[in-house]
Design an enzyme around this catalytic site. Structure first.
Site, short mmCIF file in Angstrom:
data_model
loop_
_atom_site.label_atom_id
_atom_site.label_comp_id
_atom_site.label_asym_id
_atom_site.label_seq_id
_atom_site.Cartn_x
_atom_site.Cartn_y
_atom_site.Cartn_z
CB SER A 15 -2.03 2.68 -3.47
OG SER A 15 -2.50 3.90 -2.94
CB ALA A 16 -7.40 3.63 -2.40
CG ASP A 51 -1.80 1.17 1.35
OD1 ASP A 51 -2.34 1.59 0.30
OD2 ASP A 51 -1.98 1.70 2.45
CG LEU A 52 1.59 5.71 -1.84
CD1 LEU A 52 3.05 5.42 -2.18
CD2 LEU A 52 0.96 6.52 -2.97
CG ASP A 53 -1.64 7.60 0.89
OD1 ASP A 53 -0.60 7.93 0.32
OD2 ASP A 53 -2.78 7.93 0.51
CE LYS A 108 -4.11 5.13 9.49
NZ LYS A 108 -3.32 4.32 10.43
CE LYS A 149 -5.89 -1.11 -0.79
NZ LYS A 149 -4.75 -0.37 -0.23
CB THR A 200 0.81 11.03 1.36
OG1 THR A 200 0.32 9.70 1.25
CG2 THR A 200 2.07 11.17 0.54
CD GLU A 254 -3.50 -1.83 2.99
OE1 GLU A 254 -3.57 -1.02 3.93
OE2 GLU A 254 -3.95 -1.58 1.85
CG ASP A 255 -1.66 2.36 6.69
OD1 ASP A 255 -2.23 2.01 5.62
OD2 ASP A 255 -1.67 3.54 7.11
#
Length: 218
Positions: free
Chosen positions: A115-116, A10-12, A46, A146, A18, A170-171
């Site tokens: 990522s979304a 995942d990104l953020d 989130k 997700k 970010t 993932e976070d």
């Protein structure tokens, strides 16, 4: 080559932080609507799409809005968010991430982004890590958010690797659930109390060592 796995990030909040810029941009919109939007409220967003995030914020303030107004605010939010990203550089990559990306690259593993975010590519470019990713699947490529596993399944498919040979970092709770639904190995990055559904949980990437990665590769 038989032990090539798909490592999907995942990104953020996982690779870069970010999330703070999303918060500032949403807070600005909320303030203009006289809605008090706190860091605690931000937890509700989130892993959630931009459209759904706006609906959550409007719900917090019991604000009714036309689709025209919603579209206007969504554009404004994204413009504000992008303005915060202008000065991003490699220092924004979270601690320990680069070490893991280099290790996976050295071991010829499949590396993908799932990522979304619809701004994933420019963020990876600005932070200097785009070249690590063989595949990028972001909010522009999927229709289901997700915990639907679409984003991760698509990433594995593009890497030509079976979902059962895939590992997701993932976070968010929704992200962990998506990985689990896809029958992938889920690695939570964050608080154990929140991400307890994950197969493995680490506070951050500095806690992940090469032995753990070797174990995942098998």
């Amino acid at each position: 080559m038989n032990n090539k796995k798909a490592f999907i990030f995942d990104l953020d909040g996982v690779i870069v932080d970010t999330a703070k810029y999303h918060f500032l941009a949403w807070q600005k919109i909320a303030k203009s609507l006289n809605i008090n939007f706190t860091h605690e409220d931000n937890e509700l967003l989130k892993g959630v799409s931009r459209v759904r995030s706006l609906d959550i914020i409007l719900g917090l303030g019991n604000v009714q809005a036309s689709q025209e107004d919603k579209d206007k605010w969504l554009i404004q939010k994204n413009e504000d968010y992008l303005s915060y990203l202008v000065d991003m550089d490699e220092s924004e990559v979270l601690p320990g991430v680069l070490k893991i990306l280099k290790l996976l690259k050295d071991k010829n593993q499949g590396i993908a982004l799932g990522s979304a975010s619809k701004n994933a590519r420019p963020i990876l470019e600005k932070t200097g890590i785009l070249s690590y990713f063989e595949v990028i699947v972001d909010g522009n490529d999927v229709t289901n958010a997700k915990p639907d596993p679409e984003v991760f399944l698509k990433a594995a498919q593009l890497l030509h690797i079976d979902p059962k040979d895939s590992i997701v970092f993932e976070d968010s709770v929704a992200g962990i659930q998506a990985a689990n639904i896809a029958e992938m190995v889920s690695v939570g990055i964050g608080e154990e109390t929140i991400l307890h559904e994950a197969d493995y949980i680490f506070k951050d990437f500095t806690q992940i060592d090469s032995q753990f990665i070797e174990k995942l590769i098998g």
